[in-house]
Write a protein that holds these residues in place. Structure first.
Motif, PDB file in Angstrom:
ATOM      1  N   HIS A  41       0.830  -1.201   0.000  1.00  0.00           N
ATOM      2  CA  HIS A  41       0.000   0.000   0.000  1.00  0.00           C
ATOM      3  C   HIS A  41       0.868   1.256   0.000  1.00  0.00           C
ATOM      4  O   HIS A  41       1.730   1.405   0.855  1.00  0.00           O
ATOM      5  N   PHE A  59     -15.432   3.711 -17.978  1.00  0.00           N
ATOM      6  CA  PHE A  59     -16.621   4.545 -18.130  1.00  0.00           C
ATOM      7  C   PHE A  59     -16.972   4.698 -19.607  1.00  0.00           C
ATOM      8  O   PHE A  59     -18.129   4.559 -20.012  1.00  0.00           O
ATOM      9  N   VAL A 101     -34.694  -1.874 -20.440  1.00  0.00           N
ATOM     10  CA  VAL A 101     -33.712  -1.440 -19.441  1.00  0.00           C
ATOM     11  C   VAL A 101     -32.828  -2.586 -18.930  1.00  0.00           C
ATOM     12  O   VAL A 101     -31.619  -2.424 -18.823  1.00  0.00           O
ATOM     13  N   PRO A 102     -33.390  -3.775 -18.637  1.00  0.00           N
ATOM     14  CA  PRO A 102     -32.501  -4.838 -18.153  1.00  0.00           C
ATOM     15  C   PRO A 102     -31.374  -5.137 -19.145  1.00  0.00           C
ATOM     16  O   PRO A 102     -30.232  -5.350 -18.744  1.00  0.00           O
TER      17      PRO A 102
ATOM     18  N   PHE B 318     -37.302   1.379  -9.984  1.00  0.00           N
ATOM     19  CA  PHE B 318     -37.529   0.796 -11.300  1.00  0.00           C
ATOM     20  C   PHE B 318     -38.151  -0.600 -11.175  1.00  0.00           C
ATOM     21  O   PHE B 318     -39.026  -0.962 -11.961  1.00  0.00           O
ATOM     22  N   MET B 363     -19.634   9.969  -9.532  1.00  0.00           N
ATOM     23  CA  MET B 363     -18.912   8.780  -9.954  1.00  0.00           C
ATOM     24  C   MET B 363     -17.415   8.959  -9.784  1.00  0.00           C
ATOM     25  O   MET B 363     -16.693   8.050  -9.408  1.00  0.00           O
TER      26      MET B 363
END
Lengths: 178, 448
Positions: A41, A59, A101-102, B318, B363
């Protein structure tokens, strides 16, 4: 530019290694690479490595996945053959959107995850049958190895590294190891 | 000081709301109003429609509206003219506005209480520096919950059944569906359940605060262990009572409608607004130099929670919406039909505010460490969740006669002021660092 000659300094404790890295950096020597058996670390910060940009790529890949899902289903379900399936409104994409949407969600995650992993493999040059680049097998078990560039200053460097707690020093010509 | 100003402003707004709605005393008054509106609609329909969120723009719309109402009559089996309905809706508005405001701030305090109990039960190492902030916010839980219950009961006793139609014996008499549910939905058991919920939460809050203060100067961890145990117990109690509370206090405004994941949905809403308020108050106190042991990693963690729970809320929203939309069973789908028809902007606007906005803003890991970014996201999230409560209550009480005007803003000011007053008074009562907590050292040095 890679130096033709390097020194391999071996440590057996990550705290000692961290202190050594800070000292070597302070003395303005160039650390070529560090091999450790596990993530230490804060090592990247101590070495002054630039932060990773892999989250940004992820992203963008997610955005691609979302676009693919929308365009695909808009074409198949709305444009190409707008069939009446159980009374669902296939007049426009928006009217039928909840049903998509799914798939939109899953494809976003799929693209973001897989393309990011592949990016990681490419950027860190990892693939099956790749020749291992490990200079010393002990670094996969319980030793830490710091590789420092040498420019004719072997004496000074070896005393510095000894001082930082290195248990072993090896001066190597780079051409031989690769 | 500002909180007292808010309370006074709020009181003015609320009383104006009641006064304004009681302008219309009789059915004849409403007839005049409707005629006026119809006239307006002919004259400059566009402007009028925009003013009132497009809810009652033209006379033609009113005809359609009347049809909808008469369908409802057939279902409920009692006969009321269109004007009587409108009159009832006008009278409902200040009650519903008051109830939405009261519930919103109560829900924040209860969400924080659940978050606090989770921190204890999971022995989180990062959060003990924030315990005093959380304890102060939960100080509002008890008065807030009592106010909500009182408004609910008063709407059925003092008012004319302005929020819950099942409290109206005349309605129940003609309504087979409500009759079937009257074993659960009756005034006596409503009050008894409410008292049980509130006293359970208040008891936990009282003792955990007591042990937390006692731990400050203790030389062993006895109080901490007690707190750990009662927190775990409270969480079990909480998840049952929260669910039942959401049936009683929210879902029963639409006594014909039911949804199984409603309790979770309300929970997600209260949880995310609670965490947001913790973040906002922490940032405020830190900016005043009162929390120097809180670093940007704590803010980062809170922002992560705001982000994650916002998405969790969206997931539940949803799931509820899509299952009902997909199967389109008439008895369930009316719930969303009303909302989409009359509440398009608040209904979908809240989705943008509670999901898309936090998704894009929170985000980035670096942005979560910047206080003004978190504050901005927090304000949007809070407004979004106010709208969420608004969307749960209003369509059942005032239907298409909604507007966010003096009664609504007045209620928000009133309870917001009361909330700030109680919370900041509680903040002053104990040192801001829970120094006896065995995890406090770890928490002070927490960094991510």
């Amino acid at each position: 530019m890679e130096a033709s000659k390097v020194v391999h300094a071996i440590y057996n404790d990550d705290d000692v290694l961290m202190a050594a890295v800070k000292k070597v950096k302070a003395e303005k020597h160039h650390i070529e690479e560090i091999y450790t058996p596990f993530p230490v670390h804060g090592l990247d910060k101590a070495m002054g490595l630039a932060p990773t940009r892999i989250a940004i790529t992820s992203f963008l890949y997610g955005c691609v996945g979302l676009t693919v899902a929308i365009l695909m289903m808009n074409f198949i379900m709305i444009k190409d053959w707008p069939q009446d399936i159980g009374g669902k409104p296939s007049f426009s994409y928006l009217e039928n959107m909840p049903a998509f949407v799914p798939i939109m969600f899953e494809l976003t995650v799929f693209f973001a995850a897989h393309l990011m992993v592949i990016t990681f493999y490419l950027r860190s040059r990892m693939w099956p049958f790749k020749k291992a680049e490990n200079p010393d097998p002990r670094t996969t078990d319980d030793h830490f190895l710091m590789e420092v560039a040498v420019h004719g200053n072997e004496k000074e460097l070896s005393s510095l590294l000894k001082e930082t707690g290195a248990v072993e020093l090896k001066f190597i010509d780079k051409e031989d190891t690769h | 000081m500002a909180s007292i100003v808010l309370i006074i402003l709020g009181l003015i707004g609320v009383s104006y709301g009641f006064w304004d709605s009681h302008h219309y005393k009789t059915v004849d008054d409403v007839k005049v109003l409707l005629a006026e509106e119809a006239h307006h609609g002919d004259g400059h329909g566009e402007a009028h429609g925009a003013d009132h969120g497009g809810t009652h723009a033209t006379a033609g719309h009113h005809e359609a509206d009347a049809h909808g109402e008469s369908d409802e009559h057939a279902e409920e089996g009692h006969h009321m003219s269109h004007e009587e309905h409108v009159l009832h809706q006008i009278h409902n508005r200040p009650w519903a506005a008051l109830y939405v405001g009261a519930f919103f701030f109560f829900m924040i305090a209860l969400g924080v209480l659940a978050f606090y109990a989770i921190q204890y039960a999971s022995q989180a190492g990062w959060s003990p520096v924030l315990f005093r902030v959380m304890e102060a916010i939960t100080a509002y839980m008890f008065p807030g919950a009592v106010i909500v219950l009182l408004i609910a009961v008063a709407s059925g006793t003092i008012g004319h059944y302005n929020i819950f139609t099942w409290m109206d014996p005349e309605v129940v008499e003609h309504d087979k569906l409500i009759q079937g549910k009257s074993g659960w939905l009756n005034m006596t058991s409503f009050v008894i359940r409410g008292v049980i919920f509130i006293s359970g939460w208040a008891l936990y809050r009282h003792f955990s605060r007591k042990f937390s203060i006692a731990q400050d100067n203790a030389d062993d961890n006895k109080n901490f262990k007690k707190n750990f145990r009662i927190s775990a117990g409270f969480l079990v109690f909480y998840i049952y009572t929260e669910s039942m509370m959401s049936w009683d206090w929210i879902m029963s405004v639409d006594p014909h409608w039911f949804s199984t994941l409603f309790g979770w949905y309300v929970f997600a809403s209260m949880f995310v607004s609670g965490i947001t308020v913790i973040a906002l108050i922490t940032i405020y106190l830190k900016s005043k130099g009162l929390l120097e042991f809180v670093n940007d990693s704590h803010i980062h963690d809170l922002a992560k929670f705001m982000f994650g729970i916002s998405i969790f809320w969206t997931y539940l929203w949803f799931s509820q919406f899509m299952l009902i939309w997909y199967s389109n069973i008439p008895e369930e789908v009316t719930y969303f039909m009303t909302r989409i028809e009359y509440y398009k902007l608040p209904f979908f606007g809240m989705l943008a505010m509670n999901f898309i906005f936090p998704l894009l803003v929170l985000m980035n890991s670096d942005y979560k460490r910047i206080p003004w970014f978190v504050v901005m996201a927090g304000i949007i999230i809070l407004c979004g969740h106010y709208l969420d409560v608004f969307n749960m209550i209003m369509p059942a009480t005032v239907v298409d006669r909604w507007f966010i005007g003096a009664p609504e803003l007045g209620a928000v000011c009133l309870f917001g002021g009361l909330f700030l007053f109680i919370v900041f008074r509680a903040l002053g009562k104990a040192p801001l660092l829970a120094k006896g907590n065995p995890m406090i050292k770890e928490s002070e040095h927490f960094h991510y």
